[in-house]
Design an enzyme around this catalytic site. Structure first.
Site, PDB file in Angstrom:
ATOM      1  N   TYR A  31      34.312  -1.443  16.315  1.00 29.84           N
ATOM      2  CA  TYR A  31      33.973  -1.452  17.888  1.00 29.84           C
ATOM      3  C   TYR A  31      33.538  -3.302  17.552  1.00 29.84           C
ATOM      4  O   TYR A  31      32.881  -3.791  17.155  1.00 29.84           O
ATOM      5  CB  TYR A  31      33.137  -0.994  17.970  1.00 29.84           C
ATOM      6  N   GLY A  65      41.421  27.091  13.182  1.00 28.95           N
ATOM      7  CA  GLY A  65      41.843  26.990  14.680  1.00 28.95           C
ATOM      8  C   GLY A  65      39.816  26.738  15.438  1.00 28.95           C
ATOM      9  O   GLY A  65      39.182  24.759  15.899  1.00 28.95           O
ATOM     10  N   ASP A  79      39.621  15.377  21.842  1.00 28.88           N
ATOM     11  CA  ASP A  79      39.702  15.639  23.954  1.00 28.88           C
ATOM     12  C   ASP A  79      40.708  16.104  24.431  1.00 28.88           C
ATOM     13  O   ASP A  79      40.414  17.133  25.474  1.00 28.88           O
ATOM     14  CB  ASP A  79      40.162  14.109  24.124  1.00 28.88           C
TER      15      ASP A  79
HETATM   16  O1  KDG Z   1      37.409  10.962  20.944  1.00 30.75           O
HETATM   17  C1  KDG Z   1      38.358   9.407  20.426  1.00 30.75           C
HETATM   18  C2  KDG Z   1      37.470   8.848  20.722  1.00 30.75           C
HETATM   19  O2  KDG Z   1      36.218   8.871  20.067  1.00 30.75           O
HETATM   20  C3  KDG Z   1      38.571   7.345  20.577  1.00 30.75           C
HETATM   21  O3  KDG Z   1      39.156   6.662  22.246  1.00 30.75           O
HETATM   22  C4  KDG Z   1      37.395   6.005  20.923  1.00 30.75           C
HETATM   23  O4  KDG Z   1      35.532   6.561  22.597  1.00 30.75           O
HETATM   24  C5  KDG Z   1      36.114   6.337  21.333  1.00 30.75           C
HETATM   25  C6  KDG Z   1      34.477   6.034  21.044  1.00 30.75           C
HETATM   26  O5  KDG Z   1      33.936   5.964  21.782  1.00 30.75           O
HETATM   27  O6  KDG Z   1      34.733   5.977  19.456  1.00 30.75           O
END
Ligand code: KDG
Length: 315
Positions: free
Chosen positions: A103, A229, A258
């Site tokens: 990140y 599931g 998501d």
């Molecule tokens: O759910 C997917 C997300 O984790 C990814 O798109 C990145 O939103 C994100 C994150 O903050 O980790």
């Protein structure tokens, strides 16, 4: 709006070459942000979805806005921050082992979300407010924004949906558990994965974990259990729904949660039963795993129907 979501979206650079990031030379650009993914998923399924956030006054911010607007998501409540950049994330490609993500989001525009930015009438006019546990990890003000948004929704009778989305790269396990457990009692729908449910409750059995989260005060708890599931505990007891399909090859599991949230909430909006909503969540989640990016695989309503020929899931 049918659904309003709130959270950070970043530009994702996904490595094209396999292996550690240090050897990757080529990257594909995508959009990545859990709550925006859900908004896009819902828009593809035919709902009116809005996304509240902040982006930097930069090219990446414009890219996010273009993409969300292009998907038909309302971005009228997205602030453009002249002082902070849009967040960025890099992702490895690996055939075996965990894919690392890096990140670059500290101090990003979205981490500067403030409760004062919220438009109460905008949230109040929605049927569902959807949030994730990523946002409170970003900063104090982002956490306060989440609580304020929930309070507004509850005051105005808007259903609150919450995906804990535990991201242990953003905070330590104990803080994460403590902060997210403060949110759980305030939500109508809680959508953890099985590992997240265990982090929040200390309970490895998904049904017992769901029951514990319900005991904390969540309305309906649906735990995603991967190839098995999903299971739910609600006021009507226990519900188990098997996976919708077995994928021969998972291209990228990120985004499946998501997709599940988008499908599940679509089911609720359409007046489906809990089990039917979970089934729709399972289907949309599986579609999301067939591509590298989080959103490209999300199906339209028509694709969902075509996936189950002979079975009309429309109402
Ligand atoms: O759910 C997917 C997300 O984790 C990814 O798109 C990145 O939103 C994100 C994150 O903050 O980790």
């Amino acid at each position: 709006m049918d659904v309003v979501t709130l959270g950070e979206t970043m530009v994702l650079f996904a490595a094209v070459e396999m292996g550690p990031l240090r050897f990757a030379n080529t990257f594909e650009k995508h959009l990545a942000g859990s709550e925006a993914n859900v908004a896009i998923g819902l828009a593809r399924l035919g709902h009116l979805a809005g996304w509240i956030s902040r982006v930097g006054d930069d090219e990446f911010g414009q890219y996010l806005l273009y993409t969300l607007r292009g998907e038909g998501v309302d971005i009228s409540r997205v602030g453009i921050d002249p002082e902070a950049p849009t967040g960025v994330v890099f992702k490895e490609k690996r055939e075996v082992g965990a894919r690392k993500i890096m990140y670059y989001r500290k101090g990003s525009a979205a981490s500067r979300l403030e409760p004062e930015q919220l438009d109460g009438d905008y949230i109040g006019a929605a049927r569902i407010l959807h949030l994730s546990g990523i946002t409170p990890a970003l900063s104090e003000s982002a956490a306060a924004t989440v609580h304020r948004a929930i309070d507004i929704a509850r005051e105005r009778g808007v259903t609150v949906s919450f995906d804990p989305n535990v991201r242990l790269r953003l905070w330590d396990r104990e803080t994460c558990r403590r902060v997210l457990r403060q949110i759980v009692p305030k939500v109508d729908i809680c959508l953890p994965g099985d590992e997240e449910a265990e982090i929040l409750t200390g309970e490895s059995d998904p049904v017992r974990a769901a029951q514990q989260l319900r005991d904390l005060g969540a309305g309906t708890v649906v735990v995603k259990v991967g190839v098995e599931g999903s299971v739910a505990v609600s006021e009507n007891g226990l519900e188990r729904v098997p996976a919708a399909m077995r994928l021969d090859r998972v291209v990228d599991p990120v985004g499946a949660g998501d997709g599940f949230a988008a499908g599940f909430l679509s089911g609720r909006l359409r007046g489906f039963s809990l089990a039917e909503s979970m089934r729709l969540g399972n289907i949309v989640g599986a579609f999301a795993m067939t591509v590298v990016g989080d959103i490209e695989g999300l199906p339209t309503w028509r694709e969902v129907q075509e996936f189950r020929p002979g079975q009309d899931v429309s109402r």
